[in-house]
Design a protein around this motif. Structure first.
Motif, mmCIF file in Angstrom:
data_model
loop_
_atom_site.group_PDB
_atom_site.id
_atom_site.type_symbol
_atom_site.label_atom_id
_atom_site.label_comp_id
_atom_site.label_asym_id
_atom_site.label_seq_id
_atom_site.Cartn_x
_atom_site.Cartn_y
_atom_site.Cartn_z
ATOM 1 N N GLU A 44 -5.468 -2.873 -5.786
ATOM 2 C CA GLU A 44 -6.416 -1.791 -6.036
ATOM 3 C C GLU A 44 -6.821 -1.128 -4.728
ATOM 4 O OE1 GLU A 44 -10.937 -1.125 -7.831
ATOM 5 O OE2 GLU A 44 -9.930 -3.026 -8.156
ATOM 6 N N ASP A 45 -7.060 0.169 -4.799
ATOM 7 C CA ASP A 45 -7.649 0.883 -3.671
ATOM 8 C C ASP A 45 -8.257 2.188 -4.154
ATOM 9 O OD1 ASP A 45 -8.529 1.263 -1.107
ATOM 10 O OD2 ASP A 45 -6.570 1.727 -0.266
ATOM 11 N N ALA A 46 -9.260 2.627 -3.440
ATOM 12 C CA ALA A 46 -9.907 3.912 -3.721
ATOM 13 C C ALA A 46 -8.913 5.030 -3.417
ATOM 14 C CB ALA A 46 -11.159 4.066 -2.862
ATOM 15 N N VAL A 47 -8.911 6.049 -4.280
ATOM 16 C CA VAL A 47 -8.025 7.194 -4.057
ATOM 17 C C VAL A 47 -8.788 8.516 -3.941
ATOM 18 C CG1 VAL A 47 -5.960 6.149 -5.064
ATOM 19 C CG2 VAL A 47 -7.527 7.422 -6.545
ATOM 20 N N ARG A 48 -10.021 8.590 -4.467
ATOM 21 C CA ARG A 48 -10.838 9.798 -4.376
ATOM 22 C C ARG A 48 -12.313 9.416 -4.376
ATOM 23 N NH1 ARG A 48 -7.349 10.768 -8.009
ATOM 24 N NH2 ARG A 48 -5.793 12.387 -7.918
ATOM 25 N N GLY A 49 -13.100 10.259 -3.746
ATOM 26 C CA GLY A 49 -14.543 10.082 -3.796
ATOM 27 C C GLY A 49 -15.092 9.292 -2.628
ATOM 28 N N PRO A 50 -16.393 8.985 -2.688
ATOM 29 C CA PRO A 50 -17.067 8.288 -1.598
ATOM 30 C C PRO A 50 -16.439 6.936 -1.233
ATOM 31 C CG PRO A 50 -18.674 9.205 -3.104
ATOM 32 C CD PRO A 50 -17.325 9.402 -3.740
ATOM 33 N N GLY A 51 -15.902 6.222 -2.204
ATOM 34 C CA GLY A 51 -15.268 4.936 -1.904
ATOM 35 C C GLY A 51 -14.108 5.063 -0.938
ATOM 36 N N LYS A 52 -13.438 6.193 -0.974
ATOM 37 C CA LYS A 52 -12.293 6.444 -0.089
ATOM 38 C C LYS A 52 -12.733 6.617 1.366
ATOM 39 C CE LYS A 52 -7.935 7.687 0.637
ATOM 40 N NZ LYS A 52 -6.935 6.668 0.770
ATOM 41 N N VAL A 53 -13.998 7.021 1.567
ATOM 42 C CA VAL A 53 -14.507 7.256 2.913
ATOM 43 C C VAL A 53 -14.854 5.940 3.618
ATOM 44 C CG1 VAL A 53 -16.118 8.664 4.268
ATOM 45 C CG2 VAL A 53 -15.542 9.348 1.959
ATOM 46 N N VAL A 54 -15.142 4.895 2.830
ATOM 47 C CA VAL A 54 -15.441 3.585 3.410
ATOM 48 C C VAL A 54 -14.169 3.080 4.101
ATOM 49 C CG1 VAL A 54 -16.079 1.195 2.893
ATOM 50 C CG2 VAL A 54 -17.154 3.083 1.637
ATOM 51 N N PRO A 55 -14.274 2.643 5.356
ATOM 52 C CA PRO A 55 -13.082 2.157 6.063
ATOM 53 C C PRO A 55 -12.386 1.034 5.277
ATOM 54 C CG PRO A 55 -14.914 2.380 7.583
ATOM 55 C CD PRO A 55 -15.464 2.600 6.194
ATOM 56 N N LYS A 56 -11.057 1.071 5.301
ATOM 57 C CA LYS A 56 -10.247 0.126 4.532
ATOM 58 C C LYS A 56 -10.589 -1.327 4.871
ATOM 59 C CE LYS A 56 -5.458 -0.608 3.124
ATOM 60 N NZ LYS A 56 -5.883 -1.083 1.834
ATOM 61 N N ASN A 57 -10.838 -1.615 6.142
ATOM 62 C CA ASN A 57 -11.145 -2.996 6.530
ATOM 63 C C ASN A 57 -12.496 -3.468 5.983
ATOM 64 O OD1 ASN A 57 -12.596 -1.345 8.318
ATOM 65 N ND2 ASN A 57 -12.495 -2.848 9.958
ATOM 66 N N LEU A 58 -13.334 -2.542 5.512
ATOM 67 C CA LEU A 58 -14.590 -2.916 4.871
ATOM 68 C C LEU A 58 -14.473 -2.947 3.351
ATOM 69 C CD1 LEU A 58 -17.162 -0.879 7.009
ATOM 70 C CD2 LEU A 58 -16.560 -3.305 7.197
ATOM 71 N N ARG A 59 -13.703 -2.017 2.773
ATOM 72 C CA ARG A 59 -13.619 -1.975 1.306
ATOM 73 C C ARG A 59 -12.671 -3.036 0.750
ATOM 74 N NH1 ARG A 59 -10.942 3.259 2.227
ATOM 75 N NH2 ARG A 59 -8.763 2.999 1.628
#
Length: 148
Positions: free
Chosen positions: A107-122
């Protein structure tokens, strides 16, 4: 994508029975609090289930749409929870014999505010949630959910 894998003590066919019954989605997907409706064609490509995310009284009503499917092997979704955003989710099942299978969720964010969170944090947050999601899915499969 954040990927979590678990070997289940259930065959892939039993796990798929839970996945293909859209009304059970909120029972195993962490964060989905209720199902409001499920398209009759679920889980065919393009079909949707309409869910709520969060805890009462702070619920977000949105939907998830199937973008790819191979029955008993793979389900790919675009999971929505606006205003938080959208995520691509890929669930794969591999039958191992002896009434066992390997299930993975990527899973990974593709759109929206979740996508702005750095990958190493999300990624760690997604991984923790999906580990629990897999635990719930296995328990439901072992308990016979989705079987007629």
């Amino acid at each position: 994508m954040s990927t979590v894998t678990q070997v289940f003590k259930a065959p892939a066919a039993d796990v798929w029975k839970v996945i293909q019954e859209g009304w059970l989605y909120s029972g195993w997907v962490v964060g989905a609090s209720r199902i409001r409706s499920v398209d009759d064609q679920w889980p065919a490509v393009g079909s949707e289930l309409h869910h709520s995310v969060g805890s009462w009284p702070f619920l977000i009503d949105d939907s998830s749409r199937v973008t790819a499917v191979e029955p008993e092997r793979k389900l790919e979704l675009l999971a929505r929870g606006w205003p938080l955003g959208e995520a691509k989710v890929l669930i794969t099942l591999e039958d191992l014999g002896d009434s066992r299978c390997r299930v993975a969720i990527a899973e990974d964010a593709v759109r929206g505010p979740g996508k702005v969170v750095p990958k190493n944090l999300r990624d760690p947050v997604i991984a923790v949630r999906n580990r629990e999601t897999l635990r719930r899915l296995e328990l439901m499969a072992l308990g016979g959910a989705g079987r007629s």
